[in-house]
Design an enzyme around this catalytic site. Structure first.
Site, PDB file in Angstrom:
ATOM      1  N   CYS A 108       0.802  -1.221   0.000  1.00  0.00           N
ATOM      2  CA  CYS A 108       0.000   0.000   0.000  1.00  0.00           C
ATOM      3  C   CYS A 108       0.839   1.278   0.000  1.00  0.00           C
ATOM      4  O   CYS A 108       0.291   2.381  -0.089  1.00  0.00           O
ATOM      5  CB  CYS A 108      -0.931  -0.015   1.195  1.00  0.00           C
ATOM      6  SG  CYS A 108      -1.821  -1.573   1.336  1.00  0.00           S
ATOM      7  N   HIS A 113      -2.848   8.050   6.069  1.00  0.00           N
ATOM      8  CA  HIS A 113      -3.057   6.707   5.518  1.00  0.00           C
ATOM      9  C   HIS A 113      -4.460   6.234   5.891  1.00  0.00           C
ATOM     10  O   HIS A 113      -5.192   5.740   5.035  1.00  0.00           O
ATOM     11  CB  HIS A 113      -1.984   5.755   6.052  1.00  0.00           C
ATOM     12  CG  HIS A 113      -1.989   4.409   5.420  1.00  0.00           C
ATOM     13  ND1 HIS A 113      -1.940   4.230   4.053  1.00  0.00           N
ATOM     14  CD2 HIS A 113      -2.049   3.157   5.961  1.00  0.00           C
ATOM     15  CE1 HIS A 113      -1.954   2.934   3.781  1.00  0.00           C
ATOM     16  NE2 HIS A 113      -2.025   2.259   4.928  1.00  0.00           N
ATOM     17  N   GLU A 127      -0.843   5.579  13.435  1.00  0.00           N
ATOM     18  CA  GLU A 127      -0.514   6.803  12.707  1.00  0.00           C
ATOM     19  C   GLU A 127      -0.753   8.037  13.562  1.00  0.00           C
ATOM     20  O   GLU A 127       0.045   8.990  13.546  1.00  0.00           O
ATOM     21  CB  GLU A 127      -1.328   6.881  11.414  1.00  0.00           C
ATOM     22  CG  GLU A 127      -0.944   8.061  10.542  1.00  0.00           C
ATOM     23  CD  GLU A 127      -1.631   8.048   9.184  1.00  0.00           C
ATOM     24  OE1 GLU A 127      -1.228   8.849   8.312  1.00  0.00           O
ATOM     25  OE2 GLU A 127      -2.571   7.235   8.988  1.00  0.00           O
ATOM     26  N   LYS A 155      -9.551   7.505   2.098  1.00  0.00           N
ATOM     27  CA  LYS A 155     -10.047   6.129   2.057  1.00  0.00           C
ATOM     28  C   LYS A 155     -11.437   5.982   2.656  1.00  0.00           C
ATOM     29  O   LYS A 155     -12.108   4.970   2.414  1.00  0.00           O
ATOM     30  CB  LYS A 155      -9.065   5.200   2.763  1.00  0.00           C
ATOM     31  CG  LYS A 155      -7.710   5.085   2.076  1.00  0.00           C
ATOM     32  CD  LYS A 155      -6.773   4.164   2.833  1.00  0.00           C
ATOM     33  CE  LYS A 155      -5.388   4.115   2.209  1.00  0.00           C
ATOM     34  NZ  LYS A 155      -4.613   5.353   2.460  1.00  0.00           N
ATOM     35  N   HIS A 179      -9.678   1.501   0.278  1.00  0.00           N
ATOM     36  CA  HIS A 179      -8.217   1.417   0.255  1.00  0.00           C
ATOM     37  C   HIS A 179      -7.788   0.868  -1.099  1.00  0.00           C
ATOM     38  O   HIS A 179      -7.975  -0.319  -1.380  1.00  0.00           O
ATOM     39  CB  HIS A 179      -7.741   0.526   1.393  1.00  0.00           C
ATOM     40  CG  HIS A 179      -6.261   0.547   1.594  1.00  0.00           C
ATOM     41  ND1 HIS A 179      -5.387   1.164   0.714  1.00  0.00           N
ATOM     42  CD2 HIS A 179      -5.479   0.028   2.584  1.00  0.00           C
ATOM     43  CE1 HIS A 179      -4.149   1.014   1.146  1.00  0.00           C
ATOM     44  NE2 HIS A 179      -4.178   0.328   2.279  1.00  0.00           N
ATOM     45  N   PHE A 231       1.849  -3.336   3.951  1.00  0.00           N
ATOM     46  CA  PHE A 231       2.227  -4.628   4.515  1.00  0.00           C
ATOM     47  C   PHE A 231       3.731  -4.834   4.338  1.00  0.00           C
ATOM     48  O   PHE A 231       4.300  -4.498   3.303  1.00  0.00           O
ATOM     49  CB  PHE A 231       1.488  -5.764   3.814  1.00  0.00           C
ATOM     50  CG  PHE A 231       0.069  -5.975   4.267  1.00  0.00           C
ATOM     51  CD1 PHE A 231      -0.516  -5.177   5.238  1.00  0.00           C
ATOM     52  CD2 PHE A 231      -0.695  -7.000   3.721  1.00  0.00           C
ATOM     53  CE1 PHE A 231      -1.822  -5.390   5.650  1.00  0.00           C
ATOM     54  CE2 PHE A 231      -2.006  -7.216   4.131  1.00  0.00           C
ATOM     55  CZ  PHE A 231      -2.577  -6.418   5.099  1.00  0.00           C
TER      56      PHE A 231
END
Length: 418
Positions: free
Chosen positions: A167, A307, A318, A339, A344, A404
């Site tokens: 991502c 994010h 975050e 998002k 996402h 990830f």
């Protein structure tokens, strides 16, 4: 070596809200969700049956029709968003041909690559024969092919590779493209990411790790970053591509300048395959390094496109990192999550969110984070722009993407001042 000024002169996208940049941002400002029930394949027995799907998408004249039918959707998204970015940059026709194409490159990646072509190919082997497998199987699943085919079409002969960091892919590609310019290897770079993961195997893969929301009764409310009732992220798809250019080159050709790229950073948690470090320490370092590379005081930042995926661990990690970096100044920031409306978009997320960040700079409006009904108490006085857009004269903006594997990335954009 003196640091070059790098500007954004073009933007192109494919999204659940279409392929028009202004329409895309208007929908975000209106707080509209692009999340819909999945109709592209049977999924009645899946625990998650919705996503931010790209629909009514036509490559038009951006691709030769026969090739468009053959390639994986992620390649189609790259071709359209890349060429739309060139149009936005006024690099078409004679202007495109005048470029020194040895000094023009493409760095556009994908987190997962050609999922549809891969799925269809495996099915062909299992139900028919390996002899029936298309010779295009390998070319159309590998993540670099979108950028390669785009370069073949437009003749860009400079640096060309793809980065795949889940991502964080788009942000890594934008950062790498800016580095190519800083190192004097290019004047113009197309950069960003694309993803087309909404397939039976793509959906099943994320179902298997229990990372998706299962709010099937109300999909538009499923993506809810920082809300206490969040139960996982929502898959999305699309592409986001920028044209980065040296300021000198942009001014010489009379290019439109939408924003300035000030700097960025990438690093790795080195912790876990899917979970972030809960203390946000390495994410904080990434933001600190991005700000240092931009050469600005952190207090000049007043907007963060976060994010913000709508996962239990990631959202608060975050926030913890933002508090570490900004201290008391954090309460003066506007922080939002694109998002919450697009889902996402994985490898495409950073590209789409860079465009949302630049549109905030241009319009003086930051879009809301929707579906905030019961915000996490740990947010305190942080302004996550709940549910309704807010006016903001953006001074400097930060755009975060994490993937990830512990991949962290932060980019810094600002209004262009001559």
């Amino acid at each position: 070596m003196a640091k070059k000024r790098i500007v954004v002169t073009g933007m192109g996208l494919v999204s659940c809200f279409g392929t028009d940049i202004d329409q895309f941002y208007e929908q975000l400002l209106a707080g509209k969700s692009g999340i819909v029930p999945i109709e592209e394949f049977p999924c009645a027995d899946y625990p998650t049956r919705f996503a931010g799907c790209v629909r009514n998408f036509d490559t038009g004249d951006y691709m030769e029709k026969k090739q468009a039918r053959r390639v994986d959707p992620f390649i189609r998204y790259i071709m359209v968003s890349g060429k739309k970015a060139l149009e936005s940059s006024r690099l078409t026709g004679e202007a495109l041909e005048k470029l020194d194409k040895i000094r023009c490159g493409v760095i556009i990646g994908s987190g997962m690559g050609g999922m549809s072509v891969f799925y269809d190919g495996v099915e062909t082997i299992l139900t028919k024969s390996f002899k029936r497998l298309t010779p295009f199987f390998v070319p159309y699943i590998i993540t670099n092919m979108g950028g390669a085919l785009l370069a073949i079409d437009i003749g860009f002969k400079g640096p060309n590779f793809s980065i795949s960091t889940a991502c964080a892919t788009s942000n890594n590609c934008i950062y790498a493209a800016a580095e190519q310019i800083q190192q004097g290897k290019a004047d113009v770079m197309l950069c960003g990411g694309a993803e087309a993961p909404i397939t039976p195997i793509g959906l099943a893969g994320f179902v298997a790790i229990k990372s998706l929301s299962t709010r099937n009764e109300d999909p538009t409310k499923a993506s809810r970053p920082w809300d206490k009732a969040r139960d996982g992220f929502v898959m999305g798809e699309g592409a986001g591509v920028l044209v980065l250019e040296t300021l000198e080159h942009a001014l010489a050709r009379g290019a439109p300048i939408y924003a300035e790229y000030l700097g960025g950073s990438v690093n790795c948690d080195a912790y876990h395959m899917t979970d972030p470090r809960s203390d946000g320490g390495v994410v904080a370092l990434c933001m600190e390094d991005a700000i240092a590379s931009a050469g600005i005081p952190k207090e000049s930042i007043n907007y963060i496109n976060a994010h913000g995926t709508s996962t239990q661990a990631g959202d608060l990690c975050e926030i913890e990192a933002i508090r570490k970096v900004f201290g008391p100044h954090a309460n003066k920031l506007k922080i939002n999550s694109t998002k919450s409306m697009t889902g996402h978009c994985l490898g495409a997320a950073g590209g789409l969110e860079a465009i949302a960040t630049i549109k905030a700079i241009l319009t003086g409006m930051v879009h809301p984070t929707i579906n905030i009904e019961n915000p996490e108490p740990s947010l305190g006085d942080l302004d996550i722009v709940p549910n309704v857009a807010k006016p903001l004269k953006v001074t400097v903006a930060l755009s975060n993407s994490f993937g990830f594997g512990g991949h962290n990335s932060s980019l810094v954009f600002a209004p262009y001042h001559p």
